[in-house]
Design a protein around this motif. Structure first.
Motif, short mmCIF file in Angstrom:
data_model
loop_
_atom_site.label_atom_id
_atom_site.label_comp_id
_atom_site.label_asym_id
_atom_site.label_seq_id
_atom_site.Cartn_x
_atom_site.Cartn_y
_atom_site.Cartn_z
N TYR A 38 -74.90 -4.59 -53.58
CA TYR A 38 -75.24 -5.06 -54.92
C TYR A 38 -76.00 -4.03 -55.76
CZ TYR A 38 -73.48 -9.58 -53.53
OH TYR A 38 -72.65 -10.58 -53.12
N GLY A 39 -76.66 -3.08 -55.10
CA GLY A 39 -77.40 -2.07 -55.86
C GLY A 39 -76.62 -0.79 -56.04
N LEU A 40 -75.86 -0.41 -55.01
CA LEU A 40 -75.19 0.89 -55.04
C LEU A 40 -73.67 0.78 -55.05
CD1 LEU A 40 -77.56 2.77 -52.54
CD2 LEU A 40 -77.64 2.76 -55.04
N PHE A 41 -73.16 -0.45 -55.18
CA PHE A 41 -71.72 -0.68 -55.36
C PHE A 41 -70.88 -0.13 -54.22
CE2 PHE A 41 -73.70 -1.17 -59.42
CZ PHE A 41 -73.04 -2.25 -59.99
N ARG A 42 -71.41 -0.26 -52.99
CA ARG A 42 -70.66 0.19 -51.83
C ARG A 42 -69.93 -0.99 -51.18
NH1 ARG A 42 -71.81 5.58 -50.74
NH2 ARG A 42 -73.19 6.27 -52.41
N THR A 43 -68.93 -0.66 -50.35
CA THR A 43 -68.26 -1.71 -49.60
C THR A 43 -68.95 -1.87 -48.24
OG1 THR A 43 -66.66 -0.03 -48.94
CG2 THR A 43 -66.00 -1.51 -50.69
N SER A 44 -70.08 -2.57 -48.28
CA SER A 44 -70.84 -2.87 -47.07
C SER A 44 -71.12 -4.37 -47.13
CB SER A 44 -72.14 -2.06 -47.07
OG SER A 44 -72.68 -1.97 -45.78
N PHE A 45 -70.48 -5.13 -46.25
CA PHE A 45 -70.53 -6.58 -46.39
C PHE A 45 -71.85 -7.17 -45.88
CE2 PHE A 45 -69.44 -11.04 -45.69
CZ PHE A 45 -68.85 -11.32 -46.91
N VAL A 46 -72.38 -8.12 -46.64
CA VAL A 46 -73.67 -8.73 -46.31
C VAL A 46 -73.47 -9.99 -45.48
CG1 VAL A 46 -75.79 -9.70 -47.25
CG2 VAL A 46 -74.56 -7.92 -48.53
N ILE A 47 -74.06 -10.02 -44.30
CA ILE A 47 -74.08 -11.24 -43.50
C ILE A 47 -75.49 -11.81 -43.55
CG2 ILE A 47 -73.77 -12.25 -41.22
CD1 ILE A 47 -71.20 -11.08 -42.20
N ASP A 48 -75.64 -13.00 -44.09
CA ASP A 48 -76.96 -13.62 -44.14
C ASP A 48 -76.94 -14.96 -43.42
OD1 ASP A 48 -75.56 -15.22 -45.80
OD2 ASP A 48 -76.72 -14.81 -47.60
N ALA A 49 -78.05 -15.68 -43.50
CA ALA A 49 -78.17 -16.95 -42.78
C ALA A 49 -77.07 -17.93 -43.22
CB ALA A 49 -79.55 -17.56 -43.03
N PRO A 109 -60.19 -6.09 -48.97
CA PRO A 109 -59.76 -4.78 -49.50
C PRO A 109 -60.99 -3.90 -49.72
CG PRO A 109 -59.61 -6.47 -51.19
CD PRO A 109 -59.92 -7.17 -49.91
N ASN A 110 -60.79 -2.61 -49.71
CA ASN A 110 -61.92 -1.69 -49.85
C ASN A 110 -62.36 -1.62 -51.32
OD1 ASN A 110 -63.80 0.22 -49.04
ND2 ASN A 110 -62.42 1.91 -49.56
N ASP A 111 -62.98 -2.70 -51.77
CA ASP A 111 -63.27 -2.86 -53.19
C ASP A 111 -64.60 -3.60 -53.34
OD1 ASP A 111 -63.43 -3.51 -55.83
OD2 ASP A 111 -61.63 -4.77 -55.86
N ASN A 112 -65.57 -2.92 -53.89
CA ASN A 112 -66.91 -3.51 -54.01
C ASN A 112 -66.91 -4.86 -54.71
OD1 ASN A 112 -69.44 -3.61 -56.19
ND2 ASN A 112 -70.05 -3.22 -54.08
N HIS A 113 -66.08 -4.98 -55.73
CA HIS A 113 -66.03 -6.24 -56.47
C HIS A 113 -65.69 -7.40 -55.54
CE1 HIS A 113 -65.57 -8.95 -59.84
NE2 HIS A 113 -64.39 -9.32 -59.36
N CYS A 114 -64.72 -7.21 -54.64
CA CYS A 114 -64.34 -8.25 -53.70
C CYS A 114 -65.47 -8.56 -52.73
CB CYS A 114 -63.11 -7.82 -52.90
SG CYS A 114 -61.63 -7.63 -53.91
#
Length: 211
Positions: free
Chosen positions: A137-148, A175-180
């Motif tokens: 969310y800050g750097l627009f990378r494709t790194s998926f967030v897993i939270d509670a 897909p390798n797309d930050n928006h997704c």
DNA sequence: GACCAGGTCCTTG
DNA sequence: CAAGGACATGGT
């Protein structure tokens, strides 16, 4: 077993997209998102927003300002998020790391996501979720967030993978797309907030364990 | 008053 | 490694 998990997650992603459509979630400039990522640890977002307003009012809502500020002033501004003493230290540590290692957020844009992630994880107070939130969310990378919420939701569906395996599953499917990435995580949180209680899911229209 | 919230670290078994 | 406690305010 991972095959059936993949199918379920694929369905989940498309169902949620149909359910919510495009939503705006966690807007803001990089410094603000990074600060918010720490403040939201184990904390409601509404309280984080109030703290961000306090910080802005005092011109403390940037990494440069966090470095210069007295720790007590930061604590005062973020008190309403709870855990304010440890969080103030974590903000200091994050700001120091970014400035010392890169000279500022702007110089992080050219670096690979994996390298940035390792750097973030070396900071005391930043774990997997906070690092991924900053990256996504800050750097627009494709790194998926897993939270509670994500974990609760997939458990509801009978998916048993551990956190990091889950992250990999999502990243294989999307897909390798930050928006997704940001849309999907946002959808999950919005849905789970409503329907997945800590003890049990209320009414899992989208997530029956039978597929 | 009890319980929970978009985690992480440290200590124990 | 898994489990439990600490960190703390604010809302239901």
């Amino acid at each position: 077993m991972s095959g059936s998990s993949s199918i379920k997650i694929e369905k989940l992603i498309s169902s949620l997209h149909g359910w919510f459509g495009e939503i705006t979630w966690w807007p803001g400039y990089a410094d603000e998102v990074m600060i918010g990522a720490i403040l939201t640890q184990q904390t409601r977002w509404e309280n984080v927003e109030r703290a961000l307003e306090h910080l802005k009012k005092r011109d403390l809502c940037s990494l440069d300002a966090i470095i210069r500020a007295d720790i007590e002033d930061i604590e005062d501004a973020i008190r309403c998020t709870g855990f304010y003493r440890v969080k103030a230290k974590r903000l200091k540590a994050l700001a120091t790391h970014v400035v010392k290692s890169y000279g500022g957020v702007d110089n992080m844009v050219g670096l690979p996501t994996g390298q940035l992630r390792s750097g973030l994880l070396n900071i005391s107070g930043i774990g997997d979720e906070t690092a991924d939130s900053i990256l996504c969310y800050g750097l627009f990378r494709t790194s998926f967030v897993i939270d509670a919420y994500t974990e609760r939701m997939v458990r509801c569906m009978g998916i048993t993978e551990k956190r990091m395996d889950l992250k990999n599953l999502f990243e294989e499917i999307l897909p390798n797309d930050n928006h997704c990435y940001r849309q999907t995580h946002a959808h999950i949180v919005e849905y789970a907030k409503e329907f997945c209680g800590r003890k049990r899911c209320k009414d899992c229209i989208l997530v029956s364990s039978n597929g």
